[in-house]
Design a protein around this motif. Structure first.
Motif, PDB file in Angstrom:
ATOM      1  N   LEU A 141      65.348  32.447 -50.094  1.00 25.51           N
ATOM      2  CA  LEU A 141      64.493  33.442 -49.446  1.00 25.51           C
ATOM      3  C   LEU A 141      64.224  34.616 -50.378  1.00 25.51           C
ATOM      4  CD1 LEU A 141      66.129  33.649 -45.887  1.00 25.51           C
ATOM      5  CD2 LEU A 141      64.317  32.105 -46.668  1.00 25.51           C
ATOM      6  N   SER A 142      63.143  35.343 -50.095  1.00 26.66           N
ATOM      7  CA  SER A 142      62.869  36.579 -50.831  1.00 26.66           C
ATOM      8  C   SER A 142      63.902  37.630 -50.443  1.00 26.66           C
ATOM      9  CB  SER A 142      61.467  37.089 -50.497  1.00 26.66           C
ATOM     10  OG  SER A 142      61.425  37.568 -49.150  1.00 26.66           O
ATOM     11  N   GLY A 143      63.925  38.722 -51.207  1.00 21.26           N
ATOM     12  CA  GLY A 143      64.885  39.784 -50.911  1.00 21.26           C
ATOM     13  C   GLY A 143      64.701  40.351 -49.517  1.00 21.26           C
ATOM     14  N   GLY A 144      63.462  40.590 -49.124  1.00 26.80           N
ATOM     15  CA  GLY A 144      63.190  41.134 -47.794  1.00 26.80           C
ATOM     16  C   GLY A 144      63.579  40.166 -46.690  1.00 26.80           C
ATOM     17  N   GLU A 145      63.337  38.861 -46.922  1.00 25.87           N
ATOM     18  CA  GLU A 145      63.703  37.853 -45.921  1.00 25.87           C
ATOM     19  C   GLU A 145      65.222  37.755 -45.788  1.00 25.87           C
ATOM     20  OE1 GLU A 145      59.787  34.969 -46.577  1.00 25.87           O
ATOM     21  OE2 GLU A 145      61.631  34.612 -47.704  1.00 25.87           O
TER      22      GLU A 145
END
Length: 219
Positions: free
Chosen positions: A130-134
């Motif tokens: 996942l991305s950092g925000g996710e």
């Protein structure tokens, strides 16, 4: 609503080898409610959060939870008593799927998807992809599902869009818990909200009061 909870550092000192990161600071977080530890990198805000959680030892002072000295209570025991820490890094199990991460917190993870619907199409993805925000959304979802008495979060909105960041702070402010977050700057989502702020600089508290008061001082 849960009974009122207070968590305090009293004259707390923390050393990393020869470097003292906290110079005898005193602060108190009460809940239900939101407290912000504010400061630049190296200010001691993350160390203060870890000291409250018990993941770094004090070299002086004490940690008091609801009037009881828990300085010598290990982090895992504080977790059993209802404290949840969401660190800045490694806050999810990267080899497990999003679904599995949520199920570790609670078998029924519907409330987490209500809070962050962006996670619904990602349930079968490994968290490490996942991305950092996710990943932040997933980590916070696990904290929401835990129904903890105390929730400590290091930079909760890191990597999120402004809209999701605002939603995240709305969720944290509405928790029936003592919530403490560490941030570099006062989040825009907190402007106009009731929150207690402690500003740290080089391991010392240089301001303590309401967020609105800090805004007026800087205006």
């Amino acid at each position: 609503m849960t009974a009122r909870t207070t968590l305090s550092l009293r004259h707390a000192r923390v050393r990393y080898g020869p470097l003292e990161a906290l110079h005898g600071i005193t602060l108190t977080a009460a809940g239900p409610g939101l407290t912000v530890l504010l400061g630049r990198n190296g200010s001691g805000r993350t160390t203060a959060l870890r000291a409250l959680a018990g993941t770094v030892p004090l070299t002086g002072g004490c940690v008091v939870w609801d009037g009881v000295d828990v300085t010598r209570v290990p982090a895992y025991e504080r977790a059993r008593r209802g404290l949840c820490l969401v660190p800045e890094r490694r806050a999810v199990f990267g080899s497990l799927t999003v679904r599995e991460n949520l199920e570790l917190a609670a078998p029924a993870h519907g409330p987490a998807l209500d809070a962050f619907p962006q996670l619904a199409p990602l349930l079968d993805r490994r968290a490490g992809t996942l991305s950092g925000g996710e990943q932040r959304m997933l980590a916070l979802s696990r904290a929401l599902l835990a129904r903890a008495r105390v929730v400590l979060v290091d930079e909760p909105a890191q990597g999120m869009s402004p809209t999701v960041a605002a939603r995240t702070y709305e969720l944290l402010a509405e928790l029936d818990a003592c919530v403490v977050v560490a941030e570099q700057r006062l989040p825009p989502a907190l402007h106009g909200r009731t929150a207690i702020v402690y500003e740290l600089r080089r391991g010392a508290v240089v301001f303590g009061g309401e967020a609105a008061e800090l805004g007026r001082r800087r205006a």
